[in-house]
Design a protein around this motif. Sequence first.
Motif, PDB file in Angstrom:
ATOM      1  N   ASN A 156      33.876 -86.783  29.009  1.00  0.00           N
ATOM      2  CA  ASN A 156      35.238 -87.205  29.349  1.00  0.00           C
ATOM      3  C   ASN A 156      36.259 -86.099  29.087  1.00  0.00           C
ATOM      4  OD1 ASN A 156      34.128 -89.636  29.978  1.00  0.00           O
ATOM      5  ND2 ASN A 156      35.389 -90.855  28.609  1.00  0.00           N
ATOM      6  N   LEU A 157      36.021 -85.331  28.026  1.00  0.00           N
ATOM      7  CA  LEU A 157      36.965 -84.278  27.663  1.00  0.00           C
ATOM      8  C   LEU A 157      36.883 -83.073  28.590  1.00  0.00           C
ATOM      9  CD1 LEU A 157      36.676 -84.223  23.763  1.00  0.00           C
ATOM     10  CD2 LEU A 157      38.705 -84.802  25.078  1.00  0.00           C
ATOM     11  N   GLN A 158      35.695 -82.813  29.134  1.00  0.00           N
ATOM     12  CA  GLN A 158      35.513 -81.596  29.915  1.00  0.00           C
ATOM     13  C   GLN A 158      36.462 -81.553  31.109  1.00  0.00           C
ATOM     14  OE1 GLN A 158      33.192 -78.882  29.055  1.00  0.00           O
ATOM     15  NE2 GLN A 158      34.866 -78.132  30.334  1.00  0.00           N
ATOM     16  N   LEU A 159      36.728 -82.705  31.676  1.00  0.00           N
ATOM     17  CA  LEU A 159      37.645 -82.769  32.814  1.00  0.00           C
ATOM     18  C   LEU A 159      39.042 -82.334  32.398  1.00  0.00           C
ATOM     19  CD1 LEU A 159      36.687 -83.628  35.594  1.00  0.00           C
ATOM     20  CD2 LEU A 159      37.892 -85.792  35.279  1.00  0.00           C
ATOM     21  N   GLY A 165      42.057 -74.739  31.753  1.00  0.00           N
ATOM     22  CA  GLY A 165      41.440 -73.415  31.776  1.00  0.00           C
ATOM     23  C   GLY A 165      40.573 -73.154  30.567  1.00  0.00           C
ATOM     24  N   LEU A 166      40.043 -74.218  29.944  1.00  0.00           N
ATOM     25  CA  LEU A 166      39.216 -74.091  28.746  1.00  0.00           C
ATOM     26  C   LEU A 166      37.815 -74.606  29.027  1.00  0.00           C
ATOM     27  CD1 LEU A 166      41.725 -75.364  26.037  1.00  0.00           C
ATOM     28  CD2 LEU A 166      40.986 -73.005  26.380  1.00  0.00           C
ATOM     29  N   LEU A 167      36.835 -74.008  28.355  1.00  0.00           N
ATOM     30  CA  LEU A 167      35.450 -74.450  28.428  1.00  0.00           C
ATOM     31  C   LEU A 167      35.088 -75.093  27.088  1.00  0.00           C
ATOM     32  CD1 LEU A 167      32.688 -74.563  29.839  1.00  0.00           C
ATOM     33  CD2 LEU A 167      32.207 -72.300  28.886  1.00  0.00           C
ATOM     34  N   LEU A 168      34.665 -76.354  27.122  1.00  0.00           N
ATOM     35  CA  LEU A 168      34.257 -77.070  25.912  1.00  0.00           C
ATOM     36  C   LEU A 168      32.769 -76.833  25.699  1.00  0.00           C
ATOM     37  CD1 LEU A 168      35.051 -79.048  23.633  1.00  0.00           C
ATOM     38  CD2 LEU A 168      34.504 -80.926  25.197  1.00  0.00           C
ATOM     39  N   HIS A 169      32.432 -75.995  24.705  1.00  0.00           N
ATOM     40  CA  HIS A 169      31.025 -75.645  24.477  1.00  0.00           C
ATOM     41  C   HIS A 169      30.263 -76.779  23.837  1.00  0.00           C
ATOM     42  CE1 HIS A 169      30.220 -71.360  25.474  1.00  0.00           C
ATOM     43  NE2 HIS A 169      31.539 -71.326  25.523  1.00  0.00           N
ATOM     44  N   ASP A 170      30.801 -77.374  22.786  1.00  0.00           N
ATOM     45  CA  ASP A 170      30.113 -78.472  22.108  1.00  0.00           C
ATOM     46  C   ASP A 170      31.127 -79.392  21.459  1.00  0.00           C
ATOM     47  OD1 ASP A 170      30.772 -77.219  19.552  1.00  0.00           O
ATOM     48  OD2 ASP A 170      29.137 -75.838  19.974  1.00  0.00           O
ATOM     49  N   PHE A 171      30.665 -80.609  21.186  1.00  0.00           N
ATOM     50  CA  PHE A 171      31.516 -81.618  20.555  1.00  0.00           C
ATOM     51  C   PHE A 171      30.621 -82.490  19.686  1.00  0.00           C
ATOM     52  CE2 PHE A 171      33.496 -85.730  20.172  1.00  0.00           C
ATOM     53  CZ  PHE A 171      34.818 -85.433  19.937  1.00  0.00           C
ATOM     54  N   PHE A 172      31.000 -82.657  18.415  1.00  0.00           N
ATOM     55  CA  PHE A 172      30.184 -83.427  17.478  1.00  0.00           C
ATOM     56  C   PHE A 172      31.045 -84.422  16.700  1.00  0.00           C
ATOM     57  CE2 PHE A 172      27.935 -79.338  17.872  1.00  0.00           C
ATOM     58  CZ  PHE A 172      26.700 -79.792  18.318  1.00  0.00           C
ATOM     59  N   ILE A 173      30.466 -85.598  16.456  1.00  0.00           N
ATOM     60  CA  ILE A 173      31.056 -86.589  15.549  1.00  0.00           C
ATOM     61  C   ILE A 173      30.351 -86.446  14.211  1.00  0.00           C
ATOM     62  CG2 ILE A 173      31.456 -89.036  15.106  1.00  0.00           C
ATOM     63  CD1 ILE A 173      31.291 -89.523  18.102  1.00  0.00           C
ATOM     64  N   ASN A 174      31.098 -86.166  13.162  1.00  0.00           N
ATOM     65  CA  ASN A 174      30.508 -86.014  11.834  1.00  0.00           C
ATOM     66  C   ASN A 174      30.506 -87.309  11.032  1.00  0.00           C
ATOM     67  OD1 ASN A 174      30.011 -83.332  12.310  1.00  0.00           O
ATOM     68  ND2 ASN A 174      31.836 -82.588  11.251  1.00  0.00           N
ATOM     69  N   SER A 175      31.541 -88.105  11.192  1.00  0.00           N
ATOM     70  CA  SER A 175      31.613 -89.343  10.414  1.00  0.00           C
ATOM     71  C   SER A 175      32.547 -90.333  11.087  1.00  0.00           C
ATOM     72  CB  SER A 175      32.109 -89.060   8.989  1.00  0.00           C
ATOM     73  OG  SER A 175      33.457 -88.622   9.000  1.00  0.00           O
ATOM     74  N   VAL A 176      32.215 -91.604  10.910  1.00  0.00           N
ATOM     75  CA  VAL A 176      33.078 -92.720  11.314  1.00  0.00           C
ATOM     76  C   VAL A 176      33.128 -93.671  10.134  1.00  0.00           C
ATOM     77  CG1 VAL A 176      33.430 -94.633  12.917  1.00  0.00           C
ATOM     78  CG2 VAL A 176      32.452 -92.493  13.741  1.00  0.00           C
ATOM     79  N   SER A 177      34.306 -93.966   9.649  1.00  0.00           N
ATOM     80  CA  SER A 177      34.451 -94.780   8.441  1.00  0.00           C
ATOM     81  C   SER A 177      35.388 -95.950   8.689  1.00  0.00           C
ATOM     82  CB  SER A 177      34.968 -93.924   7.279  1.00  0.00           C
ATOM     83  OG  SER A 177      36.235 -93.368   7.593  1.00  0.00           O
ATOM     84  N   VAL A 178      35.232 -96.974   7.843  1.00  0.00           N
ATOM     85  CA  VAL A 178      36.092 -98.160   7.880  1.00  0.00           C
ATOM     86  C   VAL A 178      36.933 -98.182   6.611  1.00  0.00           C
ATOM     87  CG1 VAL A 178      34.486 -99.468   9.306  1.00  0.00           C
ATOM     88  CG2 VAL A 178      34.279 -99.565   6.820  1.00  0.00           C
TER      89      VAL A 178
END
Length: 290
Positions: A156-159, A165-178
Amino acid sequence: VRESQVAVFFRDGKALDVFGPGRYVLQTQNIPIITKWVTSFGYGPQSPFRAEVYFLNMKLFPNLKWGTRDPILFKDTELDMIRLRAHGIFSIQISEPSLFLNKVVGTQGVYTDSKIDDYLRNIVVSRLTDVFGKEIKTAFDIPRDFDRLSLAIKANLQLDFDGLGLLLHDFFINSVSVPLDVQEMIDARSGMAAVGNMNDFMKFKAAKALQSAAENQGGAASNGVGLGAGLGMGLMLPQYLMDATKKTVDENVPSITATERIRKLKELLDIGAITQEEFQSKKSKFLSEL
């Protein structure tokens, strides 16, 4: 222009050329001192006829952190309405220097790394909210879906990043908390599940308390409190044991089926122990239990 850099040359507000690594000479027919002296009559000290050069770093920018400053309101199928916080990292690289300058620097007026990070982070959180709303049913499923969610958010972000004019090489979720109060509720729920049969658990606790009271008779007798508690648990334990024994005996006694009852009832009718009316009445009752 150094390695891993490009220079974008602007003239009259337009990007005319992009220069890669190397040395370049810009030539003009104007003599700087005379030109400045001539234009000062018409335009003052600031001449409108000027050129600009922007240097852009084309290297990979890794480990850029993103996170939700404010919690995301999420409708959970297990916990109802909860608030989620998420954090992670992503890596970018400038792919279209002219487009990046026109969209980010020109349109947004952003020049420093920190401001660009904030701008991109807001885009990330917006797409993250969209994906969470569509792909997640309960927060309990998030840990096993980190990779799938990361890929969905990156797609979704790549669009958006392509448009900058940016290239998104990688995307990671490290944590999701409540929130902390929801964490405590989850821990309590896990504890109840770990206990299992509450009746067996209470019997076990009663036996442990009786054993502890017996081992500390001296200290308990000295103040009377521990002794009273030990005696109370001692009085409760026989009842627990009787209930457990009764339950075990009841489970071991074979149940008599309605068919067997009717057969025994017929034998009583044959020997004249009961009348035909009594037989029919009891038979109807047993048949209703089938």
